[in-house]
Design an enzyme around this catalytic site. Structure first.
Site, short mmCIF file in Angstrom:
data_model
loop_
_atom_site.label_atom_id
_atom_site.label_comp_id
_atom_site.label_asym_id
_atom_site.label_seq_id
_atom_site.Cartn_x
_atom_site.Cartn_y
_atom_site.Cartn_z
N GLU A 92 -48.72 22.31 -32.15
CA GLU A 92 -48.19 22.82 -33.41
C GLU A 92 -48.64 24.25 -33.66
O GLU A 92 -47.87 25.09 -34.16
CB GLU A 92 -48.60 21.91 -34.57
CG GLU A 92 -48.02 20.50 -34.51
CD GLU A 92 -46.50 20.49 -34.45
OE1 GLU A 92 -45.87 21.36 -35.09
OE2 GLU A 92 -45.93 19.62 -33.76
N GLU A 112 -39.87 24.28 -27.76
CA GLU A 112 -40.86 23.22 -27.62
C GLU A 112 -41.70 23.43 -26.36
O GLU A 112 -42.93 23.26 -26.38
CB GLU A 112 -40.16 21.85 -27.57
CG GLU A 112 -39.52 21.42 -28.87
CD GLU A 112 -40.51 21.09 -29.97
OE1 GLU A 112 -41.73 21.21 -29.75
OE2 GLU A 112 -40.07 20.70 -31.07
#
Length: 263
Positions: free
Chosen positions: A133, A191
């Site tokens: 994250e 991602e």
């Protein structure tokens, strides 16, 4: 013949000047909209930071934040001890006592971890999620997603109408903004960039990067569980899990890191 042509041209010109056409009216609207968009697109980093700060404060006030003496908070503090910044962005960590399985990091370095995720994951796995994250922050993915939300719909009108000042947003508008922080949708490319960046972040802070692999394996093992609703958000934001596990595994092995034993 020339005189007749000139008269016709003159009449057409007078008609165009005397009666604004619908096209002309639409043009004025388009120009006005373009001016608003220009104002919004020229948001400074300082203005963006103010909107992020306001959104994080709103989130913290509308979610059950566990206190410093709570076991969840103490565990997170232990795991993140010494991790104070990400490429100069100051980090702060809090736990939300909610049942969704999720975690996210904001452009200002605010990292929020959900208690339900902590229940599912061991320490290495949890740090893998946090590293990933923070990778989104370092690659500016979260900042760009937040800016996109600011520049859409009613929010764009509210922001652009202030003439460069920070708009006073309603609870509903702040709720919409915070949604873009909690449930940001990233491309597969983003991602994978966050995987690699999170890997580097964990290594730089003395953590084992195998945690990224292990966290994805844990989530993959829980896919299709009896309560998929709590996992839906985490899975929808992490596509192509299998290939990413393989890629990160190869990198860990190549760099000589030992996989921690499952706890």
């Amino acid at each position: 013949m020339k005189l007749k042509t000139l008269k016709v041209a003159a009449l057409l010109l007078m008609a165009a000047v005397a009666v604004p056409s619908q096209a002309q009216l639409n043009l004025k609207k388009a120009v006005g909209g373009a001016m608003k968009a220009t104002q919004a697109f020229t948001l400074t980093d300082a203005q963006m930071a103010d909107y992020v700060r306001e959104s994080v404060e709103w989130m913290d006030s509308h979610n059950p934040v566990l206190p410093a003496d709570d076991p969840y908070t103490q565990r997170l503090a232990r795991l993140t001890e010494g991790i104070t910044n990400a490429d100069g962005i100051p980090l702060n960590f809090k736990v939300y006592n909610v049942v969704d399985v999720n975690a996210f990091a904001c452009p200002d370095g605010s990292v929020r971890v959900f208690a339900a995720l902590m229940d599912l994951m061991n320490d290495d796995e949890l740090m893998g999620v946090i590293g990933h994250e923070i990778g989104h922050v370092l690659k500016h993915h979260s900042k760009n997603a937040f800016k996109t939300q600011l520049l859409t719909g009613a929010l764009k009108d509210a922001v652009s109408s202030t003439g460069g000042k920070i708009a006073q947003l309603t609870d509903s508008q702040l709720g919409t903004l915070t949604e873009s922080l909690v449930n940001a949708k990233y491309s597969q490319k983003q991602e994978k960039e966050a995987d690699d960046c999170g890997y580097d972040f964990l290594v730089a802070n003395g953590r084992n990067p195998w945690g990224i692999v292990m966290s994805f394996e844990k989530l993959q093992s829980l896919e299709g569980s009896s309560n998929p609703g709590t996992l839906q958000k985490m899975f929808s934001s992490h596509p192509d899990t299998k290939s990413r596990i393989e890629k990160m595994t190869k990198r860990c092995e190549k760099d000589g890191y030992k996989r921690p034993e499952a706890k």
